[in-house]
Design a protein around this motif. Structure first.
Motif, PDB file in Angstrom:
ATOM      1  N   GLY A 128      34.360  16.695 -24.226  1.00 11.93           N
ATOM      2  CA  GLY A 128      34.349  17.062 -22.804  1.00 11.93           C
ATOM      3  C   GLY A 128      34.613  15.910 -21.860  1.00 11.93           C
ATOM      4  N   ASN A 129      35.071  14.771 -22.380  1.00 10.79           N
ATOM      5  CA  ASN A 129      35.348  13.607 -21.538  1.00 10.79           C
ATOM      6  C   ASN A 129      36.736  13.673 -20.912  1.00 10.79           C
ATOM      7  N   VAL A 130      36.876  12.975 -19.774  1.00  7.93           N
ATOM      8  CA  VAL A 130      38.170  12.837 -19.102  1.00  7.93           C
ATOM      9  C   VAL A 130      38.720  11.456 -19.420  1.00  7.93           C
ATOM     10  N   VAL A 131      39.999  11.414 -19.823  1.00  8.42           N
ATOM     11  CA  VAL A 131      40.611  10.178 -20.327  1.00  8.42           C
ATOM     12  C   VAL A 131      41.850   9.827 -19.513  1.00  8.42           C
ATOM     13  N   GLY A 132      41.951   8.569 -19.078  1.00 12.50           N
ATOM     14  CA  GLY A 132      43.187   8.048 -18.511  1.00 12.50           C
ATOM     15  C   GLY A 132      44.065   7.583 -19.666  1.00 12.50           C
ATOM     16  N   TRP A 133      45.253   8.165 -19.803  1.00 14.41           N
ATOM     17  CA  TRP A 133      46.139   7.912 -20.954  1.00 14.41           C
ATOM     18  C   TRP A 133      47.393   7.202 -20.435  1.00 14.41           C
ATOM     19  N   GLY A 158      60.401  10.707 -11.512  1.00 22.16           N
ATOM     20  CA  GLY A 158      60.160  12.046 -10.976  1.00 22.16           C
ATOM     21  C   GLY A 158      58.691  12.171 -10.604  1.00 22.16           C
ATOM     22  N   PRO A 159      58.315  13.276  -9.963  1.00 21.60           N
ATOM     23  CA  PRO A 159      56.954  13.405  -9.424  1.00 21.60           C
ATOM     24  C   PRO A 159      55.890  13.781 -10.446  1.00 21.60           C
ATOM     25  N   ARG A 160      56.279  14.126 -11.682  1.00 26.70           N
ATOM     26  CA  ARG A 160      55.310  14.601 -12.669  1.00 26.70           C
ATOM     27  C   ARG A 160      54.951  13.527 -13.684  1.00 26.70           C
ATOM     28  N   ALA A 161      53.653  13.440 -14.010  1.00 30.06           N
ATOM     29  CA  ALA A 161      53.215  12.623 -15.143  1.00 30.06           C
ATOM     30  C   ALA A 161      53.401  13.455 -16.406  1.00 30.06           C
ATOM     31  N   LEU A 162      54.054  12.891 -17.399  1.00 24.60           N
ATOM     32  CA  LEU A 162      54.442  13.662 -18.583  1.00 24.60           C
ATOM     33  C   LEU A 162      53.866  13.069 -19.865  1.00 24.60           C
ATOM     34  N   GLY A 163      52.663  12.472 -19.732  1.00 18.94           N
ATOM     35  CA  GLY A 163      51.991  11.984 -20.923  1.00 18.94           C
ATOM     36  C   GLY A 163      52.058  10.492 -21.131  1.00 18.94           C
ATOM     37  N   ASN A 164      52.650   9.754 -20.193  1.00 16.42           N
ATOM     38  CA  ASN A 164      52.619   8.290 -20.268  1.00 16.42           C
ATOM     39  C   ASN A 164      51.768   7.667 -19.167  1.00 16.42           C
ATOM     40  N   ARG A 165      51.640   8.363 -18.037  1.00 17.67           N
ATOM     41  CA  ARG A 165      50.736   7.945 -16.964  1.00 17.67           C
ATOM     42  C   ARG A 165      49.937   9.182 -16.550  1.00 17.67           C
ATOM     43  N   SER A 166      49.090   9.656 -17.475  1.00 22.25           N
ATOM     44  CA  SER A 166      48.403  10.939 -17.302  1.00 22.25           C
ATOM     45  C   SER A 166      46.891  10.797 -17.382  1.00 22.25           C
ATOM     46  N   ILE A 167      46.196  11.708 -16.715  1.00 25.80           N
ATOM     47  CA  ILE A 167      44.759  11.903 -16.924  1.00 25.80           C
ATOM     48  C   ILE A 167      44.634  13.204 -17.707  1.00 25.80           C
ATOM     49  N   ILE A 168      43.928  13.156 -18.831  1.00 25.04           N
ATOM     50  CA  ILE A 168      43.925  14.305 -19.738  1.00 25.04           C
ATOM     51  C   ILE A 168      42.504  14.769 -20.062  1.00 25.04           C
ATOM     52  N   GLY A 169      42.401  16.041 -20.463  1.00 31.61           N
ATOM     53  CA  GLY A 169      41.109  16.626 -20.805  1.00 31.61           C
ATOM     54  C   GLY A 169      41.291  17.858 -21.665  1.00 31.61           C
ATOM     55  N   ASP A 170      40.191  18.496 -22.013  1.00 26.60           N
ATOM     56  CA  ASP A 170      40.166  19.662 -22.898  1.00 26.60           C
ATOM     57  C   ASP A 170      40.379  20.934 -22.077  1.00 26.60           C
ATOM     58  N   CYS A 200      42.197   2.329 -10.940  1.00 23.58           N
ATOM     59  CA  CYS A 200      41.993   3.764 -10.699  1.00 23.58           C
ATOM     60  C   CYS A 200      40.856   4.288 -11.581  1.00 23.58           C
ATOM     61  N   PHE A 201      40.816   3.851 -12.819  1.00 18.58           N
ATOM     62  CA  PHE A 201      39.750   4.226 -13.764  1.00 18.58           C
ATOM     63  C   PHE A 201      38.375   3.855 -13.221  1.00 18.58           C
ATOM     64  N   MET A 202      38.263   2.653 -12.687  1.00 17.97           N
ATOM     65  CA  MET A 202      36.962   2.179 -12.212  1.00 17.97           C
ATOM     66  C   MET A 202      36.558   2.809 -10.873  1.00 17.97           C
ATOM     67  N   ARG A 203      37.524   3.270 -10.105  1.00 21.16           N
ATOM     68  CA  ARG A 203      37.213   3.870  -8.803  1.00 21.16           C
ATOM     69  C   ARG A 203      36.807   5.337  -8.908  1.00 21.16           C
ATOM     70  N   THR A 204      37.027   5.947 -10.059  1.00 17.60           N
ATOM     71  CA  THR A 204      36.762   7.377 -10.228  1.00 17.60           C
ATOM     72  C   THR A 204      35.690   7.594 -11.289  1.00 17.60           C
ATOM     73  N   GLU A 205      35.373   8.862 -11.520  1.00 17.32           N
ATOM     74  CA  GLU A 205      34.393   9.207 -12.556  1.00 17.32           C
ATOM     75  C   GLU A 205      35.066   9.553 -13.882  1.00 17.32           C
ATOM     76  N   MET A 206      36.240   8.953 -14.119  1.00 16.81           N
ATOM     77  CA  MET A 206      36.901   9.064 -15.414  1.00 16.81           C
ATOM     78  C   MET A 206      36.003   8.443 -16.477  1.00 16.81           C
ATOM     79  N   ASP A 207      35.971   9.019 -17.679  1.00 13.63           N
ATOM     80  CA  ASP A 207      35.041   8.545 -18.714  1.00 13.63           C
ATOM     81  C   ASP A 207      35.618   7.428 -19.581  1.00 13.63           C
ATOM     82  N   TYR A 208      36.910   7.551 -19.920  1.00 17.61           N
ATOM     83  CA  TYR A 208      37.548   6.564 -20.801  1.00 17.61           C
ATOM     84  C   TYR A 208      38.949   6.249 -20.280  1.00 17.61           C
ATOM     85  N   LEU A 209      39.407   5.059 -20.596  1.00 23.12           N
ATOM     86  CA  LEU A 209      40.765   4.637 -20.277  1.00 23.12           C
ATOM     87  C   LEU A 209      41.408   4.132 -21.564  1.00 23.12           C
ATOM     88  N   VAL A 210      42.637   4.583 -21.829  1.00 21.25           N
ATOM     89  CA  VAL A 210      43.395   4.086 -22.979  1.00 21.25           C
ATOM     90  C   VAL A 210      44.675   3.437 -22.464  1.00 21.25           C
TER      91      VAL A 210
END
Length: 619
Positions: A417-422, A430-442, A582-592
């Motif tokens: 259930g964690n939120v990860v910066g990937w 382009g305007p979309r993050a496509l898995g290289n600069r993404s925040i991901i979750g379940d 950005c990771f430290m400024r938010t409540e993101m749980d992990y950064l990769v």
């Protein structure tokens, strides 16, 4: 010596640079990612330096520079528009004239002054028309040898919509709709009236529309009144706007507020104020009209070209709900949309137009595969770069030598259930993050949408999130018969995934509808049981595919929630330093970052003197 062409878009919004070497797309990037100013319109000096460096080409060795429109014709349109509307708009004309003379009439000089910072040689500078740049960006990188071309935006020089046909290296423009009659500007006017920011908040209007009630008397009335008073929609998809209701041609706003209020019966919504059902219904009404116009234009385009394939570009091509309806309509067998469909993509289109039209170079379309390299065309960073950021920040991390162990660990973290910066590889264009600069979750987690919106992105709770699904499993979750690598198609979630609507669903309050569990993948199922799908290819992005596939092995679900790695009002992160901040400024749980994993619980709070929530202007 290889032949290289530098493409530039600048001075309106979303400045960017792109480079071709012997016709191959090598690199492209938005200026905003370097300057950290969202939609930065300034000359893309940082982006240009990056793409030249990535290509290993000195500015003085370029074959040409291509700018994405013709500034003199744009200036002519501004003058003629004011002349047509005299004496209206005299005050805005007088206030704008000094800026125009500097920025439009002398744009060539401005451009040459900026280019001189990159090198001291006189490189030929070309000026393809704005909509030709869009058309080139849509057709040349597409997987089709031949295709119909539809470009739709606010306005270029004069054109607001073009229908064209591409075959081999040739592009022919067949029809054109001119300013002030513009589907893009019509949609932007409603963006403005619903309290969102023009040239930024249009996707919010699109995300708000499904909260409208299609059966409601008010929605039906709004649609009828828009077509009676504001826009005349013709059978062929062309439109005529009633300029008595619009102020963008000569004024300083999109719409004449008082006149709109008289027709619609509701006032302009104040930005950031409460969203009430009437604005949801209004958003739905204009979205339905937009979809209708696009489908009519598509039919006309098919009749004119007799093609079975269509390619799209221009800002309106980012309306992925409309794109999904076009795909479903069956007017064309296949559709391809430029991932950088807005003005940033004009930089690439200008370069491609120069290569194939000015230089006359042949085009080699690869059937079934486009030339965009997954839109992963921005900077990447080394392990050394990441370690440097960690040292500078005093950050604690765990390094994974083995990629499989990394996927194992992160898939466990996501399943918990964690939120990860990937943050991986090359940044997206382009305007979309496509898995290289993404925040991901379940996507299975019913709390994930709320958590990501309110605690990570700091944005409005109604905004939906997109799924990243491995290509092999698309039909397992979505009614989508094709790939969607660039997150530009909205389609229904499969029936077997859905849970029943409660009685009176459309009459419930916004957040009661939002937090109703609509499917077994609730965090990516929008209010109308749809999703904006990104399909992930093992060949194009093996790291992201492997992570999702590992998650599937553990959970049985081959998809994740994916949103862009940034907070509201901030451009997508570019560097490891941007990512850590950005990771430290938010409540993101992990950064990769690459193979380095940072756990929030292990980090010391960084001293941050900036008032960053005010630093980024709300989008």
């Amino acid at each position: 010596m290889p032949k290289a062409i530098l493409g530039i878009s600048a001075y309106y919004h979303d400045s960017a640079a792109a480079i071709l070497v012997d016709g191959e797309i090598i690199a492209a990037a938005h200026e905003e990612r370097f300057t950290r100013k969202k939609h930065d319109p300034s000359f893309p000096i940082n982006a240009a330096k990056y793409v030249l460096d990535e290509a290993g080409i000195a500015y003085n060795d370029l074959t040409a520079v291509a700018f994405y429109d013709k500034p003199y014709i744009k200036f002519e349109r501004l003058l003629e528009t004011y002349h047509s509307f005299v004496p209206k708009g005299l005050i805005s004309f007088l206030s704008a004239m000094p800026v125009w003379i500097k920025e439009k009439l002398f744009m060539k000089k401005m451009l040459n002054d900026e280019l001189a910072k990159l090198g001291d040689k006189k490189v030929p500078v070309l000026f393809p028309e704005h909509h030709l740049s869009h058309a080139a960006s849509a057709f040349y990188p597409s997987p089709f040898e031949e295709a119909a071309i539809l470009t739709l935006d606010g306005v270029g020089e004069w054109a607001t919509t073009t229908i064209g046909h591409g075959k081999g290296k040739e592009i022919q423009i067949l029809r054109e709709l001119d300013f002030p009659h513009s589907l893009g500007l019509l949609y932007s006017a409603f963006t403005y009236y619903c309290g969102f920011k023009v040239n930024s908040g249009e996707y919010k209007l699109m995300g708000l529309a499904p909260y409208g009630n299609p059966q409601a008397e008010q929605t039906i009335t709004f649609k009828k009144k828009i077509l009676e008073h504001f826009v005349d929609m013709r059978e062929d998809g062309s439109i005529l706007l009633n300029m008595a209701y619009f102020d963008y041609a000569t004024g300083l706003k999109m719409a004449k507020d008082k006149k709109w209020e008289q027709v619609l019966g509701i006032p302009i919504r104040k930005p950031e104020s409460n969203l009430t059902q009437e604005y949801m219904n209004l958003a739905l009404a204009i979205q339905m009209i937009t979809e209708d116009v696009v489908l009519r234009l598509a039919k006309t385009t098919q009749e004119l070209t007799n093609s079975r394939n269509i390619v799209l570009a221009g800002g309106v091509a980012l309306n992925c709900v409309s794109n999904g309806k076009l795909l479903k309509s069956g007017i064309f067998d296949d559709i391809w949309i430029q991932p950088a469909a807005g003005d940033a993509g004009g930089a690439l289109g200008a370069a491609l137009a120069a290569w194939h039209i000015w230089k006359g170079e042949e085009r080699n379309a690869v059937t079934g595969q486009d030339a965009m390299k997954g839109a992963y065309l921005g900077p990447d960073f080394s392990a050394r770069d990441i370690e440097k950021v960690a040292r500078k920040s005093g950050a604690k991390y765990h390094y994974f030598e083995d990629d499989n162990q990394l996927y194992e660990r992160i898939s466990d973290i996501l399943a918990e259930g964690n939120v990860v910066g990937w943050f991986q590889g090359r940044m997206e264009y382009g305007p979309r993050a496509l898995g290289n600069r993404s925040i991901i979750g379940d996507a299975r987690n019913p709390e994930m949408q709320k958590k990501m919106n309110l605690k990570i992105k700091y944005r409005e709770g109604f905004r939906p999130f997109a799924p990243s699904v491995i290509e092999e499993d698309i039909q397992e979750y979505f009614e989508l018969p094709t790939k969607s690598p660039y997150m530009l198609l909205v389609v229904p979630v499969n029936e077997k995934r859905k849970t029943p609507e409660p009685e009176g669903y459309n009459d419930l309050e916004m957040y009661d509808r939002l937090y109703h569990l609509r499917s077994d993948i609730p965090s990516i199922t929008h209010i109308d049981y749809s999703a904006r799908v990104q399909s992930v290819s093992r060949d194009v992005n093996p790291r992201y595919w492997n992570l999702i596939n590992k998650f599937k092995e553990k959970t049985g679900y081959g998809l994740l929630v994916n949103t862009s790695f940034n907070v509201r009002g901030e451009p997508i992160v570019c560097t490891p330093e941007d990512g850590y901040r950005c990771f430290m400024r938010t409540e993101m749980d992990y950064l990769v970052l690459g193979n380095y994993v940072f756990d929030k619980k292990e980090q010391e709070k960084i001293k941050d003197d900036s008032n960053w929530q005010e630093e980024f202007e709300l989008d």
